[in-house]
Design an enzyme around this catalytic site. Structure first.
Site: not given
Ligand code: NAD
Ligand code: UDX
Length: 480
Positions: A9-10, A90, A219, A272, A334-335, A342, A447
């Site tokens: 539920a993240g 990581t 991507a 990410c 981070f934005k 993170r 920025r």
């Molecule tokens: P997050 O840390 O916010 O959430 C992950 C959740 O999973 C946590 O709340 C944790 O407690 C739970 N969890 C871990 N192990 C578990 C288990 N065994 N059973 C039940 N719950 C469990 O992470 P996030 O940012 O939502 O990212 C999740 C995935 O999506 C990652 O692989 C990330 O790379 C990918 N992703 C993230 C973003 C983003 O913008 N944050 C965008 C696209 C893809």
């Molecule tokens: C990124 C990808 O965009 C998204 O598609 C993927 O699913 C998760 O990772 P996110 O990290 O949430 O999304 O934000 P994003 O808007 O991509 O920005 C990432 C970082 O790049 C931020 O620190 C932002 O400030 C920086 N950024 C972005 C720049 O410095 N310059 C730009 O032109 C765009």
């Protein structure tokens, strides 16, 4: 009624499932997590993440067809489609430490699915994972199958934080990868039918499993590469008198390049980009492709260079020392439009300033003091973080204060560093800020959000990333 369960539920699991629930009233969606505080927050008035538009969506369907629960096993057992959206950070220890994805959470989720399932399941990889993870998951599930049929799909998420709800409502594309068998194709169609409630069919792409898994890493690598490319140009702009915004505009007009993601900055952050590129680098190395690995590693190296260049610029402009000087940091996330810190560039920049003994006063509208203290003390990997951006010692953390107002942060400061592009930083009363600062008063805009000309009229010495330098900055020692 189709039942969906999402494990995790993240930042991804919460918003994606809320949007599926609001767009598909006939589907029951349960988001489960092992973290009770997180689930409690999802069930409360104060959601665990800040994301514009999220509150409205959750409130519209929570308790109707959207539920948040810690009863992981029950809801997994009952679901037809299980999304796995756990964190894949990581690895910090052992084989591949510092690069490879840590699949501990994923594996434990897969084993739990195998343990509790009593009916056929479609298991959807929503987390970002290394290519071929589906094969490993398939092995865990089928070796423990008890006659149950599992279909694994890869359905990576492309939302960006701060715009998650808009991105989910109108995705550029939805990507679904599956096995090329009749069972695999049937599963793809079942997931496609969910998204088809609101995403036009031509925007739902179906591929084989490995293409879908790799496309997500690709991507993010391409997006981050654009930022490192423009940030590399910003250093050259400062050296030559070119203006990076003009260069970005000029090259972005070429339809083959396009205008997006060309904003020079203090560096990219977020959970990410760095993690996924490191993961890609590791996969290339494991596949005997060191040249390809080195190519992508450079994207991260330039990002580290950009952050350390910024710190060096601050220190060198202020007579080569910030020791004992108050430096205001505006923005820590981070934005903008997120409270997520993170891999925020602010962490490295603050650590660099603290390493030079600055007194750092931080204001961010969405980040708490406890979070900032945790971030500044967190260990990093040496190889990708230059020595002078290393974590702050507990003693040095006393040099940090976190305040809830930009005017308080900047009072009596020698310099202001803008590290997140929050809209409110554009609208501050900079005359008032100038009047309350030590002189000479500096603004280091990481920025490019402030009107530098107006600030110079007030009397500030202004540094903007990749822009022609003030005479003051030009006269200071070169920045490497
Ligand atoms: P997050 O840390 O916010 O959430 C992950 C959740 O999973 C946590 O709340 C944790 O407690 C739970 N969890 C871990 N192990 C578990 C288990 N065994 N059973 C039940 N719950 C469990 O992470 P996030 O940012 O939502 O990212 C999740 C995935 O999506 C990652 O692989 C990330 O790379 C990918 N992703 C993230 C973003 C983003 O913008 N944050 C965008 C696209 C893809
Ligand atoms: C990124 C990808 O965009 C998204 O598609 C993927 O699913 C998760 O990772 P996110 O990290 O949430 O999304 O934000 P994003 O808007 O991509 O920005 C990432 C970082 O790049 C931020 O620190 C932002 O400030 C920086 N950024 C972005 C720049 O410095 N310059 C730009 O032109 C765009």
């Amino acid at each position: 009624m189709v039942k969906i369960c999402c494990i995790g539920a993240g930042y991804v699991g919460g918003p994606t499932m809320a949007v599926i629930a609001i767009k598909c009233p006939a589907i029951e969606v349960v988001v489960v997590d092992i973290s009770k505080p997180r689930i409690d927050a999802w069930n409360s008035d104060t959601l665990p993440i800040y994301e514009p538009g999220l509150d409205e969506v959750v409130k519209a369907c929570r308790g109707k067809n959207l539920f948040f629960s810690t009863d992981v096993e029950k809801h997994v057992a009952e679901a037809d489609i299980i999304f796995v959206s756990v964190n894949t950070p990581t690895k910090t220890r052992g084989l591949g430490a510092g690069k490879a994805a840590d699949l501990t959470y994923w594996e434990s989720a897969a084993r739990m699915i195998a343990d509790v399932s009593k009916s056929d399941k479609i298991v959807v990889e929503k987390s970002t994972v290394p290519v071929k993870t589906a094969e490993a998951i398939e092995k865990i599930l089928t070796h423990n199958s008890k006659g149950i049929n599992y279909q694994i799909l890869s359905n990576p998420e492309f939302l960006a934080e701060g715009t998650a709800i808009d991105d989910l409502f109108k995705p550029d594309r939805v990507l679904i990868g599956g096995r090329e068998t009749p069972g695999g194709q049937k599963a793809i169609q079942a997931l496609k039918a969910v998204y088809a409630h609101w995403v036009p069919e031509e925007n739902i792409i179906t591929t084989n499993l490995w293409s879908a898994e790799l496309s997500k890493l690709a991507a993010n690598a391409f997006l981050a590469q654009r930022i490192s490319s423009v940030n590399a140009m910003s250093a050259l702009c400062e050296a030559t008198g070119a203006d990076v915004s003009e260069v970005s505009y000029a090259i972005g007009k070429d339809s083959r390049i396009g205008p997006k993601f060309l904003n020079a900055s203090v560096g990219f952050g977020g959970s990410c980009f760095q993690k996924d590129i490191l993961n890609l680098v590791y996969i290339c190395e494991c596949n005997g492709l060191p040249e390809v690995a080195n190519y992508w590693k450079q994207v991260i190296k330039i990002n580290d260079y950009q952050k350390s260049r910024f710190v060096n610029r601050v220190v060198s402009s202020m007579f080569n020392t910030v020791s004992g000087k108050k430096v205001a940091v505006l923005g820590f996330a981070f934005k903008k439009d997120t409270g997520d810190t993170r891999e925020a560039p602010a962490i490295d920049v603050c650590n660099g300033l603290l390493g030079d003994k600055a007194q750092v006063s931080i204001y961010d509208p969405q980040v708490t003091g406890e979070q900032i203290q945790r971030d500044l003390a967190m260990n990093k990997f040496d190889w990708d973080h230059p020595m002078h951006l290393q974590p702050t010692s507990p003693a040095a953390l006393k040099q940090v204060s976190v305040v809830w107002d930009a005017y308080e942060a900047t009072k009596d400061a020698h310099a202001v560093c803008i590290l997140t592009e929050w809209e409110e930083f554009k609208k501050l009363d900079y005359q008032k800020i100038f009047d309350n600062m030590q002189k000479p008063a500096f603004v280091f805009d990481g920025r490019n959000v402030v009107d530098a000309a107006k600030l110079r009229e007030i009397g500030f010495i202004v540094y903007s990333i990749g822009k022609p330098l003030d005479a003051w900055l030009k006269d200071m020692p070169a920045v490497a």
